[in-house]
Enzyme design. Structure first.
Site, mmCIF file in Angstrom:
data_model
loop_
_atom_site.group_PDB
_atom_site.id
_atom_site.type_symbol
_atom_site.label_atom_id
_atom_site.label_comp_id
_atom_site.label_asym_id
_atom_site.label_seq_id
_atom_site.Cartn_x
_atom_site.Cartn_y
_atom_site.Cartn_z
ATOM 1 N N CYS A 83 32.282 52.256 2.495
ATOM 2 C CA CYS A 83 33.031 53.069 1.540
ATOM 3 C C CYS A 83 34.009 52.164 0.805
ATOM 4 O O CYS A 83 34.914 51.585 1.416
ATOM 5 C CB CYS A 83 33.775 54.190 2.268
ATOM 6 S SG CYS A 83 34.718 55.250 1.149
ATOM 7 N N CYS A 226 34.282 57.338 -6.142
ATOM 8 C CA CYS A 226 33.447 56.712 -5.110
ATOM 9 C C CYS A 226 33.426 55.225 -5.414
ATOM 10 O O CYS A 226 32.891 54.807 -6.446
ATOM 11 C CB CYS A 226 32.033 57.291 -5.128
ATOM 12 S SG CYS A 226 30.866 56.415 -4.036
#
Length: 288
Positions: A83, A226
């Site tokens: 991530c 993101c």
């Protein structure tokens, strides 16, 4: 019932519940992660960042040159490889709590399921070297609510899987309904995050490319940002633009703006992601 401490943090609106478990004594279950991320009955977040020493993680890379492992889980409790926003928030937590230091001559190394990543400080937060990226050869058709016909998607691997779709205008981007999971054909075996992008006009200003993006994250839904998706979107547009495309990109997402750059290394072309990381509040929560 078990009471644990936590900290809430975010990177451009992509928010996380940070759970310190430095000695690896409390591995969270899928249901516990989902409960923590529940925005009505829990703390709320796009995912959980469990802070654990690499030496206490059974499936961590034995060769990892990193004291800390980022055990990242999606909001539904599923395991994810990496991530990009989360690792900056993870670094911020380590530094602010005194668990690690980072300086100009001492970058921070963090182990993940996608390998060990190196972070440095920037004026606006942190930059992470995501490593060598890879375009996928097979085209994926993407169907999404709000788009009248299926669009071709470019697969991009930056340690986790992405499919990037180009749209023609900001109106088309705004009309997307990402409350519904986009359909991919063929569906990647591990699933994929799906990014929808619109190039700026002009595409390049002062040597920096610009795009605007929305994203549907697997295991989460639409998020305000993101990090790895931002990198994948910039890489896809750069690929489409050809050899003259710039090496630096500015990507606007609903939660803010992030920077992407590429740099040639001995093992291939690395992609770097930069942006802010914010810690919001800390507390305790009781889990079943």
């Amino acid at each position: 019932m078990t009471t644990i401490s936590f900290t809430k943090g975010h990177g451009t609106g992509n928010d996380f519940v940070i759970v310190p478990d430095v000695d690896g004594t409390f591995p969270l279950t899928e249901r516990q992660v989902a409960a923590l991320c529940d925005r009505r009955f829990g703390i709320g977040g796009d995912g959980v960042l469990r802070v654990v020493r690499t030496s206490h993680v059974a499936d961590a890379d034995a060769e990892a040159d990193a004291e800390w492992f980022m055990d990242y889980r999606n909001a539904d409790g599923s395991v994810a490889e990496m991530c990009g926003n989360g690792i900056r928030v993870f670094a911020k937590y380590l530094v602010e709590t005194g668990l690690a230091t980072i300086s100009a001559d001492q970058p921070l190394r963090v182990a993940t399921r996608a390998g060990t990543k190196t972070l440095t400080r920037t004026e606006g937060g942190f930059e992470v070297d995501l490593g060598v990226w890879r375009p996928e050869a097979d085209e994926v058709l993407v169907r999404a609510r709000g788009i009248d016909v299926a669009r071709p998607g470019q697969g991009i691997d930056v340690g986790n899987p992405h499919v990037v779709v180009a749209l023609s205008s900001s109106d088309e981007l705004d009309d997307l309904d990402l409350s519904v999971h986009p359909l991919l054909q063929p569906e990647p075996s591990a699933g994929a995050n799906v990014e929808f992008v619109v190039p700026d006009e002009p595409l390049v200003q002062d040597g920096v490319g610009g795009i605007t993006m929305r994203v549907f994250e697997r295991g989460v839904g639409e998020t305000l940002s993101c990090g790895t998706g931002v990198a994948a979107a910039a890489l896809a547009v750069r690929l489409w633009a050809g050899p003259a495309a710039p090496t630096q990109w500015r990507v606007a997402v609903p939660g803010g703006t992030l920077g992407v750059r590429v740099e040639q290394h001995a093992d291939g072309e690395h992609v770097f992601l930069s942006g802010p990381a914010t810690l919001v509040f800390s507390g305790e929560v009781t889990l079943a």
